[in-house]
Design a protein around this motif. Structure first.
Motif, PDB file in Angstrom:
ATOM      1  N   UNK A 167     -25.959   5.631   8.457  1.00 36.90           N
ATOM      2  CA  UNK A 167     -24.713   5.319   9.125  1.00 36.90           C
ATOM      3  C   UNK A 167     -23.574   4.980   8.059  1.00 36.90           C
ATOM      4  N   UNK A 168     -23.891   4.145   7.322  1.00 42.31           N
ATOM      5  CA  UNK A 168     -22.788   3.685   6.140  1.00 42.31           C
ATOM      6  C   UNK A 168     -22.569   5.134   5.164  1.00 42.31           C
ATOM      7  N   UNK A 169     -23.461   5.922   5.223  1.00 39.27           N
ATOM      8  CA  UNK A 169     -23.426   7.001   4.321  1.00 39.27           C
ATOM      9  C   UNK A 169     -22.183   7.836   4.978  1.00 39.27           C
ATOM     10  N   UNK A 170     -21.875   7.837   6.372  1.00 37.88           N
ATOM     11  CA  UNK A 170     -20.687   8.472   7.090  1.00 37.88           C
ATOM     12  C   UNK A 170     -19.299   7.704   6.625  1.00 37.88           C
ATOM     13  N   UNK A 171     -19.374   6.548   6.306  1.00 41.58           N
ATOM     14  CA  UNK A 171     -18.248   5.740   6.086  1.00 41.58           C
ATOM     15  C   UNK A 171     -17.953   5.928   4.489  1.00 41.58           C
ATOM     16  N   UNK A 172     -19.138   5.817   3.891  1.00 39.69           N
ATOM     17  CA  UNK A 172     -18.644   6.124   2.391  1.00 39.69           C
ATOM     18  C   UNK A 172     -17.982   7.384   2.197  1.00 39.69           C
ATOM     19  N   UNK A 173     -18.507   8.320   2.937  1.00 42.77           N
ATOM     20  CA  UNK A 173     -17.817   9.846   2.345  1.00 42.77           C
ATOM     21  C   UNK A 173     -16.660   9.971   3.139  1.00 42.77           C
ATOM     22  N   UNK A 174     -16.368   9.335   4.292  1.00 44.01           N
ATOM     23  CA  UNK A 174     -15.059   9.250   5.042  1.00 44.01           C
ATOM     24  C   UNK A 174     -14.183   8.802   4.124  1.00 44.01           C
ATOM     25  N   UNK A 175     -14.334   7.711   3.325  1.00 41.96           N
ATOM     26  CA  UNK A 175     -13.313   6.865   2.593  1.00 41.96           C
ATOM     27  C   UNK A 175     -12.833   7.768   1.432  1.00 41.96           C
ATOM     28  N   UNK A 176     -13.441   8.804   1.042  1.00 41.31           N
ATOM     29  CA  UNK A 176     -12.973   9.602  -0.358  1.00 41.31           C
ATOM     30  C   UNK A 176     -12.868  11.419   0.703  1.00 41.31           C
ATOM     31  N   UNK A 177     -13.103  11.431   1.566  1.00 42.06           N
ATOM     32  CA  UNK A 177     -13.100  12.718   2.334  1.00 42.06           C
ATOM     33  C   UNK A 177     -11.763  13.351   1.874  1.00 42.06           C
ATOM     34  N   UNK A 178     -11.675  14.751   1.896  1.00 41.50           N
ATOM     35  CA  UNK A 178     -10.565  15.581   1.565  1.00 41.50           C
ATOM     36  C   UNK A 178      -9.272  15.257   2.956  1.00 41.50           C
ATOM     37  N   UNK A 179     -10.081  14.929   4.044  1.00 42.22           N
ATOM     38  CA  UNK A 179      -9.128  14.882   5.340  1.00 42.22           C
ATOM     39  C   UNK A 179      -8.979  13.197   5.461  1.00 42.22           C
ATOM     40  N   UNK A 180      -9.191  12.378   4.600  1.00 42.46           N
ATOM     41  CA  UNK A 180      -9.206  10.795   4.827  1.00 42.46           C
ATOM     42  C   UNK A 180      -8.065  10.517   5.632  1.00 42.46           C
ATOM     43  N   UNK A 181      -7.918   9.454   6.152  1.00 43.38           N
ATOM     44  CA  UNK A 181      -6.694   9.090   6.758  1.00 43.38           C
ATOM     45  C   UNK A 181      -6.683   7.603   6.604  1.00 43.38           C
ATOM     46  N   UNK A 182      -5.471   6.559   6.856  1.00 42.89           N
ATOM     47  CA  UNK A 182      -5.743   5.146   6.949  1.00 42.89           C
ATOM     48  C   UNK A 182      -6.504   4.581   8.144  1.00 42.89           C
ATOM     49  N   UNK A 183      -6.348   5.291   9.096  1.00 43.55           N
ATOM     50  CA  UNK A 183      -7.024   4.696  10.451  1.00 43.55           C
ATOM     51  C   UNK A 183      -8.578   5.009  10.182  1.00 43.55           C
TER      52      UNK A 183
ATOM     53  N   UNK B 114       0.924  -1.260  -0.044  1.00 42.40           N
ATOM     54  CA  UNK B 114       0.151  -0.139  -0.038  1.00 42.40           C
ATOM     55  C   UNK B 114       0.882   1.112  -0.054  1.00 42.40           C
ATOM     56  N   UNK B 115       0.370   2.383  -0.846  1.00 40.90           N
ATOM     57  CA  UNK B 115       1.300   3.491  -0.858  1.00 40.90           C
ATOM     58  C   UNK B 115       0.334   4.530   0.091  1.00 40.90           C
ATOM     59  N   UNK B 116       1.249   4.825   1.007  1.00 38.55           N
ATOM     60  CA  UNK B 116       0.559   5.930   1.871  1.00 38.55           C
ATOM     61  C   UNK B 116       0.982   7.172   1.663  1.00 38.55           C
ATOM     62  N   UNK B 117      -0.305   8.040   1.531  1.00 40.05           N
ATOM     63  CA  UNK B 117      -0.095   9.353   1.366  1.00 40.05           C
ATOM     64  C   UNK B 117       0.125  10.165   2.622  1.00 40.05           C
ATOM     65  N   UNK B 118       0.372  11.486   2.763  1.00 38.68           N
ATOM     66  CA  UNK B 118       0.532  12.093   3.852  1.00 38.68           C
ATOM     67  C   UNK B 118      -0.964  12.485   4.429  1.00 38.68           C
ATOM     68  N   UNK B 119      -1.131  12.440   5.705  1.00 36.25           N
ATOM     69  CA  UNK B 119      -2.463  12.689   6.244  1.00 36.25           C
ATOM     70  C   UNK B 119      -2.156  13.248   7.625  1.00 36.25           C
ATOM     71  N   UNK B 120      -3.361  13.809   8.099  1.00 35.95           N
ATOM     72  CA  UNK B 120      -3.208  14.253   9.458  1.00 35.95           C
ATOM     73  C   UNK B 120      -4.553  13.550  10.077  1.00 35.95           C
TER      74      UNK B 120
END
Ligand code: NAD
Length: 354
Positions: free
Chosen positions: A173-189, A1-7
């Motif tokens: 609830x699933x809508x939160x997960x869906x949008x978190x996966x492509x959020x501008x502030x997404x992160x691996x965790x 997996x290639x990790x991008x920078x994240x906060x």
């Protein structure tokens, strides 16, 4: 997996989870250093409120069963007055997003700490977002003071949640997960939480439809709701939440059914532009096309799939699209008026996402 920078910023809160965990509520209140708490719930949830009050014993100052949609300021002030009269130094809010919203408003306006006992899957307990309605105007904002100090998830309290509400709330609830996966502030965790949360909810909802009193399925759904709520609290939402916010705010469409109808369409709009999110959702849903899989799942669960069925008129499509594109926000696929109109037409008519 290639990790991008994240906060990533973890929100400070405690969580107690498990069937029967209402029995440790008093311990939790004492741990927080609170002495007497006001139990807050919706009028329809008085029995659950009383059950929670009984579990609190001497720590319960009384019950206020006045929580309503959109959190009227007058009700928040009444809750504050009642807490003061009864000498309460905190609130335990029991119920869905409406009850938790009232607790947050009291925390915001009057500084009383909140302990949340969620009984739907909406996820408000995991966020710093608050809303308050006064003089016909709804204000919203973010403030760390509204975050519950502690959240107690007891699946036993959710077995009475009606099946249609369970299904639409679970998709919410699933809508939160869906949008978190492509959020501008997404992160691996957060992506881990999102994939696991979706998988749990997808497994739980059909079992709940078959038997709403299935505690194991209720446990999986509430666990999934927690994870999905944590995604909501950690990231910035995009097109799907914007659409639902505008539809709810402008046309007064019901909260979770609107999410249930819109989600497959918003995901179809975005999934080609968010391949890693689409892959994670394919794994969680066990299907190659996650947008189509969500639409099919909604059909099997007999969730609403058409905005027309929720009361939207065809003539509303264009003005709603206008509002959705009025201000820029982060989204994987470019937001265009034509694209949003097309999405809304499909969602309005109950057609498969495309
Ligand atoms: P809700 O709180 O209005 O609850 C829906 C219905 O279910 C109510 O009639 C309630 O009495 C009933 N109910 C709740 N738990 C039950 C149970 N265990 N058994 C039987 N009936 C039960 O709806 P919701 O979908 O949970 O929340 C929606 C509201 O929350 C919206 O106003 C939305 O804006 C807000 N919200 C806010 C955030 C945030 O971060 N601030 C996040 C999600 C939702």
């Amino acid at each position: 997996m290639v990790l991008k920078s994240f906060a990533y910023e973890a929100l400070p809160m405690r969580v107690r989870f498990g069937s029967g965990s209402v029995s440790v509520l008093a311990e939790e209140i004492a741990h927080l250093g609170l002495r007497r708490v006001l139990v807050v719930c919706s009028p329809g949830q008085v029995r659950t409120g009383e059950l929670v009050g009984a579990a609190l014993g001497e720590l319960s100052a009384g019950i206020l069963a006045e929580a309503r949609m959109h959190v009227p300021l007058s009700v928040a002030n009444r809750a504050r007055d009642r807490a003061a009269e009864l000498g309460a130094d905190g609130c335990v809010v029991v119920g869905g997003g409406s009850a938790i919203g009232l607790g947050k408003a009291v925390a915001l306006e009057h500084g009383l700490p909140v302990v949340a006992v969620p009984t739907t899957y909406a996820g408000s307990e995991m966020t710093t977002v608050w809303g308050l309605t006064g003089d016909g105007v709804k204000r919203t904002g973010k403030d760390p003071r509204v975050l519950p100090a502690s959240v107690l998830y007891d699946p036993d309290l959710t077995v009475g949640l009606p099946v249609p509400v369970s299904v639409t709330s679970g998709i919410n609830a699933m809508a939160h997960a869906v949008e978190a996966l492509y959020a501008p502030d997404a992160s691996p965790i957060v992506s881990l939480l999102a994939e696991e949360g979706t998988q749990e909810m997808v497994a739980a909802l059909p079992a709940i439809v078959r038997n709403p009193r299935d505690v194991e399925a209720r446990t999986r759904a509430l666990y999934g709701a927690w994870l999905c709520g944590a995604c909501l609290g950690a990231t910035t939402m995009s097109l799907h939440h914007k659409l639902c916010h505008v539809l709810g705010g402008t046309l007064d469409l019901p909260h979770s059914p609107t999410h249930a109808v819109v989600l497959p369409h918003a995901l179809a709009y975005n999934q080609a532009a968010a391949p890693a999110a689409a892959e994670a959702l394919s794994r969680a849903l066990g299907e190659p096309d996650p947008a189509r899989a969500l639409w099919d799942l909604a059909g099997r669960l007999e969730a609403p799939r058409s905005l027309a069925d929720l009361g939207m008129r065809e003539a509303d499509i264009e003005p709603i699209a206008e509002r959705v594109v009025a201000n820029p926000y982060a989204n994987p696929a470019p937001i265009t008026r034509e694209g949003v109109v097309r999405l809304l037409r499909h969602a309005w008519a109950g057609q498969a996402p495309a």
